[in-house]
Scaffold this motif. Structure first.
Motif, short mmCIF file in Angstrom:
data_model
loop_
_atom_site.label_atom_id
_atom_site.label_comp_id
_atom_site.label_asym_id
_atom_site.label_seq_id
_atom_site.Cartn_x
_atom_site.Cartn_y
_atom_site.Cartn_z
N ASN A 139 -53.06 -8.86 1.48
CA ASN A 139 -52.15 -8.44 0.41
C ASN A 139 -50.71 -8.65 0.85
N THR A 140 -50.40 -9.88 1.21
CA THR A 140 -49.14 -10.19 1.87
C THR A 140 -47.92 -9.77 1.05
N THR A 141 -47.88 -10.14 -0.20
CA THR A 141 -46.68 -9.87 -1.02
C THR A 141 -46.37 -8.38 -1.10
N GLU A 142 -47.40 -7.57 -1.36
CA GLU A 142 -47.17 -6.12 -1.47
C GLU A 142 -46.75 -5.52 -0.14
N GLU A 143 -47.35 -5.99 0.95
CA GLU A 143 -46.98 -5.47 2.27
C GLU A 143 -45.52 -5.81 2.60
N ILE A 144 -45.13 -7.04 2.27
CA ILE A 144 -43.75 -7.46 2.54
C ILE A 144 -42.78 -6.67 1.66
N LYS A 145 -43.14 -6.43 0.42
CA LYS A 145 -42.29 -5.62 -0.45
C LYS A 145 -42.11 -4.21 0.11
N ASN A 146 -43.20 -3.64 0.64
CA ASN A 146 -43.11 -2.31 1.24
C ASN A 146 -42.17 -2.30 2.44
N ILE A 147 -42.22 -3.37 3.22
CA ILE A 147 -41.33 -3.47 4.38
C ILE A 147 -39.88 -3.61 3.92
N PHE A 148 -39.66 -4.45 2.91
CA PHE A 148 -38.30 -4.63 2.40
C PHE A 148 -37.75 -3.33 1.81
N ASN A 149 -38.60 -2.58 1.12
CA ASN A 149 -38.17 -1.28 0.60
C ASN A 149 -37.78 -0.33 1.73
N TRP A 150 -38.59 -0.33 2.77
CA TRP A 150 -38.31 0.50 3.95
C TRP A 150 -36.99 0.10 4.61
N LEU A 151 -36.71 -1.20 4.61
CA LEU A 151 -35.47 -1.70 5.19
C LEU A 151 -34.29 -1.58 4.23
N ASP A 152 -34.60 -1.24 2.98
CA ASP A 152 -33.58 -1.12 1.94
C ASP A 152 -32.84 -2.45 1.72
N ILE A 153 -33.64 -3.51 1.55
CA ILE A 153 -33.07 -4.83 1.23
C ILE A 153 -33.78 -5.38 0.00
N ASP A 154 -33.23 -6.41 -0.58
CA ASP A 154 -33.72 -6.98 -1.84
C ASP A 154 -35.19 -7.43 -1.71
N ILE A 155 -36.02 -7.01 -2.68
CA ILE A 155 -37.45 -7.37 -2.63
C ILE A 155 -37.80 -8.48 -3.61
N SER A 156 -36.84 -8.94 -4.39
CA SER A 156 -37.14 -9.88 -5.47
C SER A 156 -37.67 -11.23 -4.98
#
Length: 289
Positions: free
Chosen positions: A170-187
């Motif tokens: 589930n690569t996309t969702e995992e990466i989005k979770n990481i980006f949210n944690w880092l507080d950077i753009d997830i788009s």
């Protein structure tokens, strides 16, 4: 580059657990400046000769830094050397986030075995069963204790646990979770290249593999630019053949591994639930409960 420009994001964990895959994805984000060489491993000097690293050496790996929010390196070996490395890193870095990658012990050990065949550290013709029984060290048995130690130094909010299985499936969702944690753009998470090129196996051409090993060996790896590393890894992958031509995971060896890791998986799973990973545990940590 100023000495104060130091990594504020480090990928660690167990080798062959997705650290290269994750590093390659994160390095594509506009707000992340990734090191020109993946595994800088400056702090391994503490393990090798009890010597603190020269932090000015970081300038060799981040001279392309502009104004990105995060400065990234990936040195998996830091995780298992926590008692030596964690307190020194804490002392040197004012702000730091860490991502630690973990993997099902069965698949992890088999991946290490394939990597050993690829790098010719394991003799061709050696079965996985024989290799497993001759191992003197079994990685992952003390994941809980090592993670606790890192959290004691950096706090739960600055550490992210990632599981290889979730990252691959589930690569996309995992990466989005990481980006949210880092507080950077997830788009842009869905647009990144996600090819896994750090594969093990049996070389088709021994000569070619030996040549690659000379170029990309233990003594030269830390000096190889990331772009050249990717080319070499793709060449390595092209030169690999199916490992199942003479080995497989037998029910007997799977049972032995499950018994060996049973208690440690329970401890690790319970601790991860305690710190908020209830809904993110992969099957290998759910099945032991």
């Amino acid at each position: 580059m100023n000495k104060t420009i130091l990594p504020n994001l480090i990928i660690g964990g167990l080798p062959k657990s997705g650290t290269t895959f994750l590093y390659n994805i994160l390095s594509q984000h506009d707000e992340i400046c990734a090191s020109s060489v993946k595994e800088i491993a400056l702090y391994m000097s503490l393990v090798r000769n009890n010597k603190r690293p020269d932090l000015t050496l970081y300038k060799n790996y981040f001279d392309h830094y502009k104004t990105e929010k995060y400065i990234l390196e990936a040195s998996p070996q830091y995780f298992i050397n926590t008692k030596i490395i964690a307190p020194i890193i804490k002392d040197d870095f004012s702000k730091l986030k860490l991502i630690f990658c973990f993997r099902n012990p069965i698949d992890h050990l088999f991946s290490l075995y394939k990597s050993g065949l690829r790098n010719m550290r394991i003799k061709m013709g050696t079965s996985f069963d024989d290799h497993f029984k001759k191992r003197k060290y079994y990685p992952g048995l003390n994941n809980k204790e090592l993670l606790i130690h890192w959290i004691e130094y950096f706090g739960e909010s600055n550490i992210k646990v990632i599981f290889f299985e979730n990252l691959i499936s589930n690569t996309t969702e995992e990466i989005k979770n990481i980006f949210n944690w880092l507080d950077i753009d997830i788009s842009s998470a869905e647009n990144f290249k996600t090819e896994n090129i750090n594969m093990g196996g049996i070389p088709k051409s021994i000569f070619l593999q030996k040549l690659i090993k000379i170029i990309f060996g233990a003594q030269t790896k830390e000096y190889i630019p990331h772009k050249l590393e990717m080319i070499l890894r793709k060449l390595i992958r092209i030169n690999m053949t199916d490992i199942n031509i003479y080995t497989e995971l037998t029910d007997e060896i799977i049972n032995e591994i499950n018994i060996l890791y049973h208690d440690s998986k329970i401890d690790f799973s319970n601790y991860l639930k305690k710190i908020g990973y209830d809904n993110h545990l992969p099957k290998w940590l759910q099945s032991v409960l």
